[in-house]
Design a protein around this motif. Structure first.
Motif, PDB file in Angstrom:
ATOM      1  N   HIS A   1       8.806   7.300  -4.729  1.00 36.81           N
ATOM      2  CA  HIS A   1       8.981   8.869  -4.439  1.00 36.81           C
ATOM      3  C   HIS A   1       8.054   9.454  -2.951  1.00 36.81           C
ATOM      4  CE1 HIS A   1       9.286  13.010  -5.373  1.00 36.81           C
ATOM      5  NE2 HIS A   1       7.969  13.169  -5.164  1.00 36.81           N
ATOM      6  N   GLU A   2       6.984   8.665  -3.005  1.00 34.82           N
ATOM      7  CA  GLU A   2       5.985   8.967  -1.880  1.00 34.82           C
ATOM      8  C   GLU A   2       6.869   8.565  -0.640  1.00 34.82           C
ATOM      9  OE1 GLU A   2       3.296  10.458  -1.393  1.00 34.82           O
ATOM     10  OE2 GLU A   2       2.957  10.933  -3.727  1.00 34.82           O
ATOM     11  N   ALA A   3       7.389   7.406  -0.828  1.00 39.56           N
ATOM     12  CA  ALA A   3       8.208   6.683   0.538  1.00 39.56           C
ATOM     13  C   ALA A   3       9.393   7.837   0.755  1.00 39.56           C
ATOM     14  CB  ALA A   3       8.623   5.361   0.186  1.00 39.56           C
ATOM     15  N   LYS A   4       9.884   8.272  -0.089  1.00 41.15           N
ATOM     16  CA  LYS A   4      11.035   9.012   0.495  1.00 41.15           C
ATOM     17  C   LYS A   4      10.699  10.624   0.754  1.00 41.15           C
ATOM     18  CE  LYS A   4      13.642   8.435  -3.584  1.00 41.15           C
ATOM     19  NZ  LYS A   4      14.727   8.384  -4.439  1.00 41.15           N
ATOM     20  N   THR A   5       9.704  10.819   0.345  1.00 42.94           N
ATOM     21  CA  THR A   5       9.146  12.249   0.472  1.00 42.94           C
ATOM     22  C   THR A   5       8.318  12.640   1.554  1.00 42.94           C
ATOM     23  OG1 THR A   5       7.775  12.534  -1.210  1.00 42.94           O
ATOM     24  CG2 THR A   5      10.099  13.066  -1.860  1.00 42.94           C
ATOM     25  N   GLY A   6       7.840  11.742   2.217  1.00 42.45           N
ATOM     26  CA  GLY A   6       6.880  11.927   3.414  1.00 42.45           C
ATOM     27  C   GLY A   6       5.415  11.642   2.944  1.00 42.45           C
ATOM     28  N   GLY A   7       5.250  11.304   1.948  1.00 44.54           N
ATOM     29  CA  GLY A   7       3.698  11.031   1.504  1.00 44.54           C
ATOM     30  C   GLY A   7       3.252   9.505   2.207  1.00 44.54           C
ATOM     31  N   TRP A   8       4.208   8.950   2.673  1.00 46.13           N
ATOM     32  CA  TRP A   8       3.731   7.497   3.070  1.00 46.13           C
ATOM     33  C   TRP A   8       3.147   7.804   4.536  1.00 46.13           C
ATOM     34  CZ3 TRP A   8       8.057   3.259   4.117  1.00 46.13           C
ATOM     35  CH2 TRP A   8       7.209   1.894   4.364  1.00 46.13           C
ATOM     36  N   GLY A   9       1.918   7.791   4.694  1.00 45.40           N
ATOM     37  CA  GLY A   9       1.359   7.993   5.952  1.00 45.40           C
ATOM     38  C   GLY A   9       0.936   6.603   6.414  1.00 45.40           C
ATOM     39  N   THR A  10      -0.168   6.584   6.911  1.00 49.00           N
ATOM     40  CA  THR A  10      -0.987   5.180   7.297  1.00 49.00           C
ATOM     41  C   THR A  10      -1.241   4.226   6.230  1.00 49.00           C
ATOM     42  OG1 THR A  10      -2.472   4.070   8.889  1.00 49.00           O
ATOM     43  CG2 THR A  10      -3.277   5.816   7.643  1.00 49.00           C
ATOM     44  N   TRP A  11      -1.326   2.968   6.581  1.00 50.27           N
ATOM     45  CA  TRP A  11      -1.755   2.010   5.316  1.00 50.27           C
ATOM     46  C   TRP A  11      -3.203   2.427   4.967  1.00 50.27           C
ATOM     47  CZ3 TRP A  11      -5.157  -1.451   4.227  1.00 50.27           C
ATOM     48  CH2 TRP A  11      -5.036  -2.518   3.321  1.00 50.27           C
ATOM     49  N   ARG A  12      -3.154   2.659   3.680  1.00 54.42           N
ATOM     50  CA  ARG A  12      -4.568   3.069   3.330  1.00 54.42           C
ATOM     51  C   ARG A  12      -5.054   2.254   2.142  1.00 54.42           C
ATOM     52  NH1 ARG A  12      -1.940   8.265   1.916  1.00 54.42           N
ATOM     53  NH2 ARG A  12      -1.436   9.320   3.862  1.00 54.42           N
ATOM     54  N   THR A  13      -6.550   1.891   2.031  1.00 54.35           N
ATOM     55  CA  THR A  13      -6.926   0.675   1.379  1.00 54.35           C
ATOM     56  C   THR A  13      -6.958   0.898  -0.007  1.00 54.35           C
ATOM     57  OG1 THR A  13      -9.085   1.796   1.486  1.00 54.35           O
ATOM     58  CG2 THR A  13      -8.724   0.286   3.286  1.00 54.35           C
ATOM     59  N   LEU A  14      -6.818   2.070  -0.762  1.00 53.82           N
ATOM     60  CA  LEU A  14      -6.870   2.163  -2.027  1.00 53.82           C
ATOM     61  C   LEU A  14      -5.669   2.990  -2.642  1.00 53.82           C
ATOM     62  CD1 LEU A  14     -10.615   2.496  -3.239  1.00 53.82           C
ATOM     63  CD2 LEU A  14      -8.905   0.620  -3.430  1.00 53.82           C
ATOM     64  N   TRP A  15      -4.629   3.350  -1.568  1.00 55.06           N
ATOM     65  CA  TRP A  15      -3.682   4.319  -2.087  1.00 55.06           C
ATOM     66  C   TRP A  15      -2.787   3.516  -2.836  1.00 55.06           C
ATOM     67  CZ3 TRP A  15       1.451   5.186   0.699  1.00 55.06           C
ATOM     68  CH2 TRP A  15       1.987   6.301   0.170  1.00 55.06           C
ATOM     69  N   LEU A  16      -1.981   4.180  -4.015  1.00 54.50           N
ATOM     70  CA  LEU A  16      -1.019   3.642  -4.778  1.00 54.50           C
ATOM     71  C   LEU A  16      -1.781   2.324  -5.568  1.00 54.50           C
ATOM     72  CD1 LEU A  16       2.025   4.679  -3.251  1.00 54.50           C
ATOM     73  CD2 LEU A  16       1.083   5.488  -5.591  1.00 54.50           C
ATOM     74  N   CYS A  17      -2.903   2.180  -5.828  1.00 51.93           N
ATOM     75  CA  CYS A  17      -3.381   0.843  -6.214  1.00 51.93           C
ATOM     76  C   CYS A  17      -3.070   0.881  -7.756  1.00 51.93           C
ATOM     77  CB  CYS A  17      -4.872   0.610  -5.995  1.00 51.93           C
ATOM     78  SG  CYS A  17      -5.347  -0.082  -4.320  1.00 51.93           S
ATOM     79  N   GLY A  18      -2.943  -0.106  -8.414  1.00 58.48           N
ATOM     80  CA  GLY A  18      -2.696  -0.319  -9.725  1.00 58.48           C
ATOM     81  C   GLY A  18      -3.243  -1.383 -10.358  1.00 58.48           C
ATOM     82  N   TYR A  19      -2.856  -1.860 -11.308  1.00 56.05           N
ATOM     83  CA  TYR A  19      -3.558  -3.163 -12.232  1.00 56.05           C
ATOM     84  C   TYR A  19      -2.502  -4.383 -12.440  1.00 56.05           C
ATOM     85  CZ  TYR A  19      -6.754   0.796 -13.327  1.00 56.05           C
ATOM     86  OH  TYR A  19      -7.355   1.927 -13.270  1.00 56.05           O
ATOM     87  N   GLU A  20      -3.295  -5.496 -12.339  1.00 58.30           N
ATOM     88  CA  GLU A  20      -2.395  -6.491 -12.248  1.00 58.30           C
ATOM     89  C   GLU A  20      -2.743  -7.365 -13.534  1.00 58.30           C
ATOM     90  OE1 GLU A  20      -4.121  -7.862  -8.444  1.00 58.30           O
ATOM     91  OE2 GLU A  20      -4.859  -9.810  -9.594  1.00 58.30           O
ATOM     92  N   LEU A  21      -1.407  -8.212 -13.673  1.00 54.09           N
ATOM     93  CA  LEU A  21      -1.593  -8.896 -14.846  1.00 54.09           C
ATOM     94  C   LEU A  21      -2.520 -10.332 -14.974  1.00 54.09           C
ATOM     95  CD1 LEU A  21       2.400  -8.813 -15.652  1.00 54.09           C
ATOM     96  CD2 LEU A  21       0.589  -8.346 -17.563  1.00 54.09           C
TER      97      LEU A  21
END
Ligand SMILES: O=C(O)[C@H](O)CO
Length: 347
Positions: free
Chosen positions: A150-170
């Motif tokens: 959604h962010e990529a399609k709607t302009g929310g994708w700015g510069t690469w950010r260190t904690l942006w859209l971080c989640g949890y790994e298995l």
């Protein structure tokens, strides 16, 4: 009603081995346009007269109550409530109900048992598809894929950010399974290569024969909530499991945990889930099932970024849906012949 002209003319070998005209064959009602494999099995059997609700949408209840009158068999899907009213409408001819689903919470088991009606269902053939979708939903939720696209399609994708859209790994996580059956095992087998540290599960009693395959430890419900980084609900909906995922459970979970449900919506108290998600008590939820279905588009859960909702598609692969329809047809025919069904739900 579906019946090819050839079939109508056909003199067929009836269910008890006697030669019978099509008009005297037992009538079965098929409540939905099920995939072709199942219909072909019924059609080519020449053992039944088929009356088909030839639509992708559910048959209206009144129509269903009319159509079941005098039927010997019913092939249904999970949206049809098979209760006392329907069984009374069907009458004493009804011998078999075959559902094209592994879930059977839409069937009034007591009423079926009381009337001596046999039940077919479709376990096993959908295990792979459901496990695969559960893993997909888990990853989509924990790695925030829907938000990200959604962010990529709607302009929310700015510069690469260190904690942006971080989640949890298995990797190094503890995965908890609520209700360990074939599907739970299949999910764990697929998650293991992601370097999960530990599998735990809870159920009404330990299931060592299943748990051994995935080296899962049996724990209490409380421990399941406390330890799980990912909690996957895989139990059937029964009076005992109704609303079992509620505020008491969510309160014990970590605020970094991901909750996944691909069983039935009724297992979850959705108001409590909404509160847990919106207050940050848990990190995210992925739901393939809800109450009701479809979930109204203005439902509060749809407003949450950390809740991924799918429209009950866990078994929706072509291979699996065809196999389910074939198994449902074979269950129905075997039941009507008075033989062992390939998959019978024993009451
Ligand atoms: O019960 C089932 O079979 C699933 O929920 C749908 O395939």
């Amino acid at each position: 009603m579906w019946c090819s002209r050839a079939a109508v003319r056909q003199v067929a070998l009836g269910l008890r081995g006697t030669r019978r005209t099509m008009a005297t064959l037992p009538r079965v009602y098929v409540t939905r346009k099920v995939p072709k494999q199942g219909l072909d099995i019924l059609r080519t059997s020449a053992q039944v007269q088929i009356d088909l609700w030839d639509s992708d949408d559910p048959v209206p209840r009144q129509e269903l109550l009319q159509k079941v009158k005098g039927c010997a068999g019913l092939l249904c899907v999970l949206t049809e409530k098979i209760d006392a009213e329907l069984l009374d409408a069907a009458g004493p001819n009804l011998k078999v109900v075959s559902t094209m689903s592994v879930g059977f919470d839409h069937l009034s088991l007591d009423e079926l048992k009381k009337r001596g009606i046999r039940i077919g269902y479709t376990p096993e053939v959908l295990t792979d598809a459901v496990a695969e979708l559960t893993v997909a939903l888990l990853l989509a939720t924990s790695r925030r894929l829907i938000e990200a696209t959604h962010e990529a399609k709607t302009g929310g994708w700015g510069t690469w950010r260190t904690l942006w859209l971080c989640g949890y790994e298995l990797a190094n996580s503890t995965v908890g399974i609520l209700g360990l059956g074939r599907i739970g095992v299949a999910i764990a087998e697929r998650l293991k290569p992601f370097k999960v540290k530990k599998f735990i599960y809870t159920d009404v009693a330990p299931r060592p024969e299943l748990a051994e395959a995935i080296q899962a430890e049996y724990v209490s419900m409380d421990e399941l909530a406390r330890q799980s980084d990912f909690l996957a609900v895989c139990c059937a909906l029964t009076p005992e499991t109704q609303g079992v995922c509620n505020k008491k459970l969510f309160a014990k979970m970590k605020n970094t945990s991901i909750f996944i449900n691909t069983s039935r919506g009724g297992v979850v108290n959705q108001e409590d889930l909404y509160t847990a998600l919106s207050s940050g008590q848990i990190a995210g939820a992925g739901l393939d099932v809800t109450t009701p279905e479809p979930l109204p588009t203005n439902h509060p859960l749809f407003t949450l970024k950390n809740c991924v909702i799918l429209p009950h598609i866990a078994s929706a692969s072509y291979t699996t849906r065809n196999a389910m329809s074939a198994l449902a047809a074979n269950n129905l025919l075997a039941g009507l012949r008075g033989e062992a069904m390939p998959k019978e739900l024993r009451l």
